[in-house]
Structure formats: C-alpha cells, structure tokens
Design a protein around this motif. Structure first.
Motif, PDB file in Angstrom:
ATOM      1  N   MET A  95       0.823  -1.190   0.000  1.00  0.00           N
ATOM      2  CA  MET A  95       0.000   0.000   0.000  1.00  0.00           C
ATOM      3  C   MET A  95       0.868   1.255   0.000  1.00  0.00           C
ATOM      4  N   ALA A  96       1.959   1.221   0.774  1.00  0.00           N
ATOM      5  CA  ALA A  96       2.860   2.374   0.848  1.00  0.00           C
ATOM      6  C   ALA A  96       3.505   2.624  -0.512  1.00  0.00           C
ATOM      7  N   ASN A  97       3.820   1.543  -1.244  1.00  0.00           N
ATOM      8  CA  ASN A  97       4.420   1.675  -2.565  1.00  0.00           C
ATOM      9  C   ASN A  97       3.433   2.347  -3.527  1.00  0.00           C
ATOM     10  N   PHE A  98       2.155   1.952  -3.441  1.00  0.00           N
ATOM     11  CA  PHE A  98       1.120   2.538  -4.284  1.00  0.00           C
ATOM     12  C   PHE A  98       0.986   4.035  -4.014  1.00  0.00           C
ATOM     13  N   VAL A  99       0.997   4.405  -2.745  1.00  0.00           N
ATOM     14  CA  VAL A  99       0.887   5.816  -2.367  1.00  0.00           C
ATOM     15  C   VAL A  99       2.100   6.584  -2.882  1.00  0.00           C
ATOM     16  N   GLN A 100       3.280   5.988  -2.777  1.00  0.00           N
ATOM     17  CA  GLN A 100       4.499   6.637  -3.262  1.00  0.00           C
ATOM     18  C   GLN A 100       4.446   6.831  -4.780  1.00  0.00           C
ATOM     19  N   GLU A 101       3.976   5.810  -5.511  1.00  0.00           N
ATOM     20  CA  GLU A 101       3.872   5.924  -6.964  1.00  0.00           C
ATOM     21  C   GLU A 101       2.879   7.016  -7.353  1.00  0.00           C
ATOM     22  N   PHE A 102       1.742   7.043  -6.631  1.00  0.00           N
ATOM     23  CA  PHE A 102       0.752   8.078  -6.932  1.00  0.00           C
ATOM     24  C   PHE A 102       1.317   9.469  -6.642  1.00  0.00           C
ATOM     25  N   LYS A 103       2.051   9.601  -5.567  1.00  0.00           N
ATOM     26  CA  LYS A 103       2.646  10.886  -5.202  1.00  0.00           C
ATOM     27  C   LYS A 103       3.624  11.336  -6.286  1.00  0.00           C
ATOM     28  N   GLU A 104       4.450  10.421  -6.785  1.00  0.00           N
ATOM     29  CA  GLU A 104       5.395  10.762  -7.846  1.00  0.00           C
ATOM     30  C   GLU A 104       4.661  11.183  -9.109  1.00  0.00           C
ATOM     31  N   PHE A 105       3.575  10.459  -9.434  1.00  0.00           N
ATOM     32  CA  PHE A 105       2.792  10.791 -10.622  1.00  0.00           C
ATOM     33  C   PHE A 105       2.141  12.166 -10.479  1.00  0.00           C
ATOM     34  N   ALA A 106       1.521  12.405  -9.348  1.00  0.00           N
ATOM     35  CA  ALA A 106       0.772  13.645  -9.136  1.00  0.00           C
ATOM     36  C   ALA A 106       1.682  14.857  -9.069  1.00  0.00           C
ATOM     37  N   LEU A 107       2.918  14.671  -8.659  1.00  0.00           N
ATOM     38  CA  LEU A 107       3.821  15.811  -8.512  1.00  0.00           C
ATOM     39  C   LEU A 107       4.692  16.052  -9.736  1.00  0.00           C
ATOM     40  N   LYS A 108       4.488  15.263 -10.794  1.00  0.00           N
ATOM     41  CA  LYS A 108       5.241  15.499 -12.020  1.00  0.00           C
ATOM     42  C   LYS A 108       4.778  16.803 -12.641  1.00  0.00           C
ATOM     43  N   GLY A 109       5.671  17.459 -13.339  1.00  0.00           N
ATOM     44  CA  GLY A 109       5.347  18.729 -13.985  1.00  0.00           C
ATOM     45  C   GLY A 109       4.254  18.605 -15.021  1.00  0.00           C
ATOM     46  N   ASN A 110       4.191  17.478 -15.737  1.00  0.00           N
ATOM     47  CA  ASN A 110       3.194  17.319 -16.792  1.00  0.00           C
ATOM     48  C   ASN A 110       1.774  17.357 -16.241  1.00  0.00           C
ATOM     49  N   VAL A 111       1.565  16.793 -15.064  1.00  0.00           N
ATOM     50  CA  VAL A 111       0.226  16.791 -14.478  1.00  0.00           C
ATOM     51  C   VAL A 111      -0.191  18.223 -14.145  1.00  0.00           C
ATOM     52  N   PHE A 112       0.717  18.996 -13.594  1.00  0.00           N
ATOM     53  CA  PHE A 112       0.403  20.388 -13.277  1.00  0.00           C
ATOM     54  C   PHE A 112       0.175  21.189 -14.551  1.00  0.00           C
ATOM     55  N   ASP A 113       0.984  20.950 -15.565  1.00  0.00           N
ATOM     56  CA  ASP A 113       0.798  21.644 -16.838  1.00  0.00           C
ATOM     57  C   ASP A 113      -0.571  21.325 -17.422  1.00  0.00           C
ATOM     58  N   MET A 114      -0.964  20.058 -17.348  1.00  0.00           N
ATOM     59  CA  MET A 114      -2.263  19.653 -17.866  1.00  0.00           C
ATOM     60  C   MET A 114      -3.389  20.327 -17.075  1.00  0.00           C
ATOM     61  N   ALA A 115      -3.251  20.391 -15.757  1.00  0.00           N
ATOM     62  CA  ALA A 115      -4.277  21.026 -14.923  1.00  0.00           C
ATOM     63  C   ALA A 115      -4.419  22.507 -15.279  1.00  0.00           C
ATOM     64  N   VAL A 116      -3.296  23.177 -15.458  1.00  0.00           N
ATOM     65  CA  VAL A 116      -3.335  24.589 -15.844  1.00  0.00           C
ATOM     66  C   VAL A 116      -4.004  24.722 -17.211  1.00  0.00           C
TER      67      VAL A 116
END
Length: 142
Positions: free
Chosen positions: A1-22
């Motif tokens: 479960m901790a690994n899943f949370v870590q992977e999601f955190k890495e995905f969510a904090l990538k620049g591309n996700v923020f660029d897409m949100a903007v």
C-alpha cells in the motif's frame, strides 16, 4: 500500500500533471470567453441580417404545452432547440480555429529553434608552451 501511495505521489507531482491542470483551467476560461463572443458579439449581427432572428429562440415544437382550465402549465412543451445547437457549432468552430492557430504557431517556433545551428565551440589558441611541446614531439618522431 505504501508503494502505491508513493507511486501516486510521484505521478501527481510530475510537472506534466500540473501543466495539464493549468491547461484545463485556462481552456475552461477560454471556452467561456468564446461562448460570450459568439452569444453577444457574433450571433446578434447574424440575426439582424437574417431578419431579427435570435438564434437561442430558434426551435421546432414537437409537442405543445398542456394548460389546464386555470391557465397553469401542467406539462411543458417538447421542443427541438436547433438555434442553441447552431450557436454551439459556431462556438466549436471558433475554438477549433484558435487551437489550430496556436498549434501552427508552436510548430513554427519549434521548427525555427531546430533550424538554428548550434555554435561549435572554438578551440583556444595553443599557448607558447604547447607550441614548443608540439615541436619537440615532432622532432622526437623523426
């Protein structure tokens, strides 16, 4: 479960996700601007040219409203609102044209950056000591 949370955190904090949100937020605001442009600036003159037609009022009644003896509407009319559809199509065409222009501009800028040749580094002039060592090396080879 901790690994899943870590992977999601890495995905969510990538620049591309923020660029897409903007992009989504700015796109939503741009859509409202285009909608206002079509509804308030483009369609009224077209309506005047077509004889005072308000496109939002254009509809075909499929079933009339049912009114009781007291004059109250008991069942709303069923209408085919093709005027609203025409306005939505004009909205889409304007947005698509603007996106086309932005993509074309981005491609042109990208192509210009690729065409600019990178400056090759110029080798520094050899020092007097290096020239002397080169001469010595050449004499020893003989």
């Amino acid at each position: 479960m901790a690994n899943f949370v870590q992977e999601f955190k890495e995905f969510a904090l990538k620049g591309n996700v923020f660029d897409m949100a903007v992009g989504v937020i700015v796109g939503g605001a741009f859509g409202k601007i285009v909608g206002s442009l079509v509804d308030n600036v483009i369609m009224p003159p077209i309506g005047v040219v077509l004889g005072g037609v308000d496109f939002s009022d254009l509809k075909c009644t499929l079933k009339d409203a049912v009114i009781n003896e007291a004059g109250e509407v008991t069942s709303e009319a069923v209408t085919l609102n093709y005027g609203a559809f025409i306005q939505t199509c004009v909205d889409f065409l304007i947005v698509a044209f603007c996106v086309f222009l932005l993509v074309k501009l981005a491609m042109k800028l990208t192509k210009k950056q690729e065409e600019v040749p990178a400056e090759e580094p110029v080798a520094p002039e050899p020092t007097a000591e290096e020239k002397l060592l080169t001469e010595i090396r050449d004499l020893l080879k003989k």
